[in-house]
Scaffold this motif. Sequence first.
Motif, PDB file in Angstrom:
ATOM      1  N   GLN A   4      84.338  44.937  57.178  1.00 28.86           N
ATOM      2  CA  GLN A   4      85.441  45.428  58.023  1.00 28.86           C
ATOM      3  C   GLN A   4      86.782  44.961  57.464  1.00 28.86           C
ATOM      4  O   GLN A   4      87.746  45.723  57.403  1.00 28.86           O
ATOM      5  N   GLU A   5      86.838  43.707  57.040  1.00 27.32           N
ATOM      6  CA  GLU A   5      88.058  43.136  56.462  1.00 27.32           C
ATOM      7  C   GLU A   5      88.462  43.900  55.190  1.00 27.32           C
ATOM      8  O   GLU A   5      89.642  44.190  54.978  1.00 27.32           O
ATOM      9  N   ASP A  25      82.592  54.696  54.836  1.00 25.59           N
ATOM     10  CA  ASP A  25      81.183  54.312  54.701  1.00 25.59           C
ATOM     11  C   ASP A  25      81.103  53.144  53.713  1.00 25.59           C
ATOM     12  O   ASP A  25      81.560  53.257  52.583  1.00 25.59           O
ATOM     13  N   SER A  26      80.513  52.037  54.147  1.00 24.18           N
ATOM     14  CA  SER A  26      80.437  50.838  53.307  1.00 24.18           C
ATOM     15  C   SER A  26      79.663  51.057  52.014  1.00 24.18           C
ATOM     16  O   SER A  26      79.850  50.333  51.040  1.00 24.18           O
ATOM     17  N   GLY A  34      83.372  60.302  47.622  1.00 23.22           N
ATOM     18  CA  GLY A  34      83.534  59.248  48.620  1.00 23.22           C
ATOM     19  C   GLY A  34      84.983  59.185  49.068  1.00 23.22           C
ATOM     20  O   GLY A  34      85.568  60.188  49.457  1.00 23.22           O
ATOM     21  N   LEU A  35      85.590  58.020  48.955  1.00 29.82           N
ATOM     22  CA  LEU A  35      86.966  57.832  49.415  1.00 29.82           C
ATOM     23  C   LEU A  35      87.982  58.508  48.497  1.00 29.82           C
ATOM     24  O   LEU A  35      89.090  58.816  48.899  1.00 29.82           O
ATOM     25  N   PHE A  68      83.932  47.545  42.144  1.00 29.90           N
ATOM     26  CA  PHE A  68      84.741  48.515  42.869  1.00 29.90           C
ATOM     27  C   PHE A  68      83.950  49.757  43.268  1.00 29.90           C
ATOM     28  O   PHE A  68      84.523  50.743  43.701  1.00 29.90           O
ATOM     29  N   ALA A  69      82.636  49.696  43.136  1.00 29.82           N
ATOM     30  CA  ALA A  69      81.801  50.863  43.429  1.00 29.82           C
ATOM     31  C   ALA A  69      81.829  51.252  44.899  1.00 29.82           C
ATOM     32  O   ALA A  69      81.835  52.429  45.239  1.00 29.82           O
ATOM     33  N   SER A  70      81.871  50.261  45.791  1.00 31.43           N
ATOM     34  CA  SER A  70      81.830  50.543  47.231  1.00 31.43           C
ATOM     35  C   SER A  70      82.412  49.363  47.997  1.00 31.43           C
ATOM     36  O   SER A  70      82.661  48.300  47.425  1.00 31.43           O
TER      37      SER A  70
END
Length: 84
Positions: A4-5, A25-26, A34-35, A68-70
């Motif tokens: 969350q942080e 999505d984590s 994705g993002l 930095f993948a997720s």
Amino acid sequence: MLEQEVKELIIEVLQLEDITADDIDSNAPLFVEGLGLDSIDALELGVALQKRYGISLSADSEDTRRHFASVNALAALIAANRKK
């Protein structure tokens, strides 16, 4: 919760105004699909991680790409390297 942080840090640093932490999505990729972040976003995020958590990353390292993948990968990196 560290995930969350990390999500809140991504939103804050990259000024993602139309996204909430719950929208991220984590496990989803942060780049391309994705993002959809880019290399400039990665640089800004890397600087923020260094300032907030004392983590130093090499821009062209294969390890950095993996971290930095997720969101989960970044959270694991922070947990393993956070300065006490």
